[in-house]
Design an enzyme around this catalytic site. Structure first.
Site, PDB file in Angstrom:
ATOM      1  N   PHE A 122      44.073-113.856 -31.450  1.00 11.66           N
ATOM      2  CA  PHE A 122      44.251-113.680 -29.755  1.00 11.66           C
ATOM      3  C   PHE A 122      43.081-114.953 -29.437  1.00 11.66           C
ATOM      4  O   PHE A 122      42.145-114.699 -29.668  1.00 11.66           O
ATOM      5  CB  PHE A 122      43.882-112.622 -29.399  1.00 11.66           C
ATOM      6  CG  PHE A 122      44.134-112.296 -27.826  1.00 11.66           C
ATOM      7  CD1 PHE A 122      45.362-112.822 -27.022  1.00 11.66           C
ATOM      8  CD2 PHE A 122      43.258-112.197 -26.883  1.00 11.66           C
ATOM      9  CE1 PHE A 122      45.523-112.689 -25.825  1.00 11.66           C
ATOM     10  CE2 PHE A 122      43.235-111.962 -25.706  1.00 11.66           C
ATOM     11  CZ  PHE A 122      44.342-112.465 -24.822  1.00 11.66           C
ATOM     12  N   ALA A 129      34.468-120.121 -20.686  1.00 11.72           N
ATOM     13  CA  ALA A 129      35.314-119.060 -20.025  1.00 11.72           C
ATOM     14  C   ALA A 129      35.349-117.947 -20.972  1.00 11.72           C
ATOM     15  O   ALA A 129      35.916-117.658 -21.974  1.00 11.72           O
ATOM     16  CB  ALA A 129      36.720-119.709 -19.831  1.00 11.72           C
ATOM     17  N   ILE A 156      37.073-116.985 -32.123  1.00  8.79           N
ATOM     18  CA  ILE A 156      38.105-116.617 -32.395  1.00  8.79           C
ATOM     19  C   ILE A 156      38.382-115.662 -33.585  1.00  8.79           C
ATOM     20  O   ILE A 156      38.218-116.120 -34.734  1.00  8.79           O
ATOM     21  CB  ILE A 156      39.531-117.532 -32.522  1.00  8.79           C
ATOM     22  CG1 ILE A 156      39.337-118.325 -31.178  1.00  8.79           C
ATOM     23  CG2 ILE A 156      40.903-117.130 -32.626  1.00  8.79           C
ATOM     24  CD1 ILE A 156      39.597-117.433 -30.172  1.00  8.79           C
ATOM     25  N   GLY A 339      13.439 -94.767 -41.043  1.00  5.61           N
ATOM     26  CA  GLY A 339      12.036 -95.267 -40.872  1.00  5.61           C
ATOM     27  C   GLY A 339      12.065 -96.733 -41.353  1.00  5.61           C
ATOM     28  O   GLY A 339      12.999 -97.333 -41.389  1.00  5.61           O
ATOM     29  N   GLY A 340      11.070 -96.773 -42.304  1.00  7.71           N
ATOM     30  CA  GLY A 340      10.917 -98.339 -42.863  1.00  7.71           C
ATOM     31  C   GLY A 340      12.005 -98.932 -43.786  1.00  7.71           C
ATOM     32  O   GLY A 340      12.535-100.068 -43.697  1.00  7.71           O
ATOM     33  N   GLU A 363      35.773-108.546 -26.316  1.00  6.03           N
ATOM     34  CA  GLU A 363      37.077-108.015 -25.566  1.00  6.03           C
ATOM     35  C   GLU A 363      36.564-107.420 -24.117  1.00  6.03           C
ATOM     36  O   GLU A 363      36.958-106.480 -23.832  1.00  6.03           O
ATOM     37  CB  GLU A 363      37.679-106.804 -26.360  1.00  6.03           C
ATOM     38  CG  GLU A 363      38.526-107.707 -27.489  1.00  6.03           C
ATOM     39  CD  GLU A 363      39.472-106.434 -28.372  1.00  6.03           C
ATOM     40  OE1 GLU A 363      40.182-105.957 -27.442  1.00  6.03           O
ATOM     41  OE2 GLU A 363      39.734-106.792 -29.540  1.00  6.03           O
ATOM     42  N   THR A 365      32.576-107.941 -22.049  1.00  8.27           N
ATOM     43  CA  THR A 365      31.350-107.244 -21.926  1.00  8.27           C
ATOM     44  C   THR A 365      31.185-105.904 -21.497  1.00  8.27           C
ATOM     45  O   THR A 365      32.341-105.621 -20.667  1.00  8.27           O
ATOM     46  CB  THR A 365      30.100-108.278 -21.622  1.00  8.27           C
ATOM     47  OG1 THR A 365      30.143-108.237 -20.218  1.00  8.27           O
ATOM     48  CG2 THR A 365      30.063-109.445 -22.099  1.00  8.27           C
TER      49      THR A 365
END
Ligand code: COS
Length: 385
Positions: A122, A129, A156, A339-340, A363, A365
Site C-alpha cells: 500500500f 505527507a 513502503i 536485566g543485563g 498506519e 502514529t
C-alpha cells in the site's frame, strides 16, 4: 480467557501457532540480523494457504474475515514481528481492492494475492505527507485513456517484493484530499522504480523501500473506485488494517512475555528464582493483564467488523493505540526482567522491544489514533446531545 472462537478459527490459530513456532521462530534472529526478506518462509506460508484466509471464496480465498487475519498475525508476530509483516502488509495492500475495487479488478488481482503467488503493498506515505495524508504530492494526470503517475512514496512495506501496489495519488491538487484517487499499479510497469531500501531499528525481516513513479502510465481501468475517492479509499483501508497492526503488537508482547516468564523462573539470585520476588511478580501480573485487555479489545473489534458493522473507525484506532502502547510497555519490562542479558543481542527480548516500537508509529502514529478517536467521541456527543 475464552473468546468463543469457532472451531474453524481455533484450528486456524493452532495451525498458525504450529507454523510460527516451527518455521518462523527458528529463523527470526537470522533474518533480523541480515535484514533480508524471508522468501523461503513466505513461500511456505503461501503453500499452507495463509494468504487465502481473508479473501472471499469467489476469488479463490477461504472467505474468512478480520478475525482470521488477526489470529494468524498474532501467532506469526509472537515468533517474529518482521516476518509476520509479509502477510499483514500484503493484506494492507489488498484491502483497497477488496473494499472499493470493481468486480473485474477483484477477478484479476485477488486470486493471485490469495495464492500468495503475488504480494501487495500500500503506497500512501510520502516524504512530506506522513500524518497529514491529505498533503500527498504524487500526482496522476489523465492523458487519453491513461493516467501518468509521478512522485515518490516512501517507507513502503513489501516495497520491492510486491507484484501489485495500491497507490494513492492526486488527480486534482486544487481539491486537496477530495482530489486524490486510488490506483492499482503492477510492479513491472515501466516508470515504477524502486528507491532507497531502509535500514530499520526493528521489523528488519520486512522489506521497506521507496517506490518512485517516473511518468508511469496506468490504464484508466486501474482506478480503484472513482476518481476523487482516493482519500476515502485510503481511510477505509486504514480503518480495516489497524486491527492487524494491533494484532502484530499483541503477538510481539505475548512473545516477549512468554520469554520473560520462563526466564524469571530459571534465573536465580539471592538463592532463589527471581520469579519468587514480588517485584517481578507484580511486573508479570501487570504485563499479563495488559496483554489480555488488548486481546479482548482486538477480538471484539474483529467480531464487530466481521459481523458487518460499518462504523468501526473509532474502535479500530483504539485497538492500535492500546495494543501498540501496551506492546512497548510489555517488551520494555521483558528486557528489564532479563536485566543485563535482556540488553544483549544473544537473548531474544531486545528484538521484541525493537519490533514493538513501529506499532506505535505506522498506519498512523498513536497520536493520530488519539485524534481519530477524539473526533469520533466529539461527533457522537454532538449527535446524542
Ligand atoms: N472513512 C471514510 N472517509 C473518511 C474517513 C474514514 N475513516 N476519514 C475521513 N474521511 C473522509 C472525510 O469524510 C472527508 O471527506 P469530505 O471531504 O467529503 O468531507 C475526507 O475524508 C477528509 O477528511 P478529514 O478532513 O477528516 O481529513 P484530514 O486531512 O483532517 O485528516 C486524518 C484526517 C488525520 C485522520 C488522516 O490524515 C489520517 O488518518 N492520517 C494518518 C495517515 C496514516 O495513517 N498514515 C500512515 C501511512 S499508511 S501505512
Amino acid at each position: 480467557m475464552n473468546y468463543f472462537l469457532t472451531e474453524e478459527q481455533e484450528a486456524i490459530r493452532d495451525l498458525a501457532r504450529e507454523f510460527a513456532q516451527g518455521k518462523i521462530a527458528p529463523v527470526a534472529a537470522e533474518y533480523d540480523k541480515k535484514a533480508e526478506f524471508p522468501w523461503p518462509v513466505v513461500k511456505e506460508m503461501a503453500k499452507m494457504d495463509f494468504f487465502r484466509l481473508w479473501i472471499p471464496e469467489e476469488y479463490d480465498g477461504m472467505g474468512g474475515g478480520v478475525m482470521e487475519l488477526v489470529l494468524v498475525t498474532e501467532e506469526f508476530s509472537k515468533a517474529c514481528g518482521g516476518i509476520s509483516l509479509a502477510l499483514a502488509g500484503s493484506a494492507l495492500g489488498t484491502f483497497p481492492i477488496l473494499i472499493d475495487g470493481s468486480d473485474d479488478q477483484k477477478k484479476k488481482y485477488l486470486p493471485l494475492l490469495a495464492s500468495g503467488e503475488a504480494l501487495a503493498a500500500f503506497c500512501l506515505t510520502e516524504p512530506e505527507a506522513g500524518s497529514d495524508a491529505g498533503a500527498i504530492q504524487t500526482n496522476a494526470k489523465l492523458v487519453g485513456d491513461h493516467y501518468i503517475l509521478n512522485g515518490t512514496k516512501h517507507f513502503i512495506t513489501n516495497g520491492g517484493v510486491a507484484q501489485f501496489y495500491t497507490v494513492i495519488a492526486s488527480t486534482n491538487p486544487d481539491k486537496g484530499s477530495r482530489g486524490a484517487s486510488a490506483f492499482v499499479v503492477e510492479a513491472d510497469r515501466e516508470g515504477l522504480v524502486l528507491g532507497k531500501k531502509e535500514d530499520k531499528m526493528g521489523i528488519r525481516a520486512s522489506a521497506t523501500c521507496e517506490v518512485v513513479f517516473q511518468d508511469c502510465r496506468i490504464p484508466k481501468e486501474n482506478v480503484i473506485g472513482k476518481e476523487g475517492m482516493g482519500f476515502s479509499v485510503a481511510m477505509k483501508t486504514l480503518d480495516k488494517s489497524r486491527p492487524g497492526v494491533a494484532a502484530q503488537a499483541l503477538g510481539i508482547a505475548q512473545g516477549a512475555f512468554d520469554h520473560a516468564v520462563r526466564y524469571a523462573k530459571q534465573r536465580h539470585q539471592f538463592g532463589q528464582s527471581i520469579a519468587s520476588f514480588q517485584a517481578i511478580q507484580f511486573m508479570l501480573a501487570d504485563m499479563a493483564t495488559d496483554i489480555e485487555a488488548a486481546r479482548a479489545l482486538i477480538y471484539s473489534l474483529a467480531k464487530m467488523i466481521d459481523a458487518g458493522d460499518k462504523d468501526y473507525g473509532k474502535e479500530s484506532a483504539m485497538s492500535k493505540l492500546f495494543a501498540g502502547d501496551m506492546a512497548m510497555r510489555v517488551t520494555t519490562d521483558a528486557v528489564q526482567i532479563f536485566g543485563g542479558y535482556g540488553y544483549m543481542r544473544d537473548y531474544p527480548v531486545e528484538k521484541y522491544m525493537r519490533d514493538a516500537k513501529i506499532t506505535q508509529i505506522y498506519e498512523g502514529t498513536n497520536q493520530i489514533q488519539r485524534n481519530v478517536i477524539a473526533r469520533h467521541v466529539i461527533r457522537e456527543s454532538a449527535r446524542n446531545a
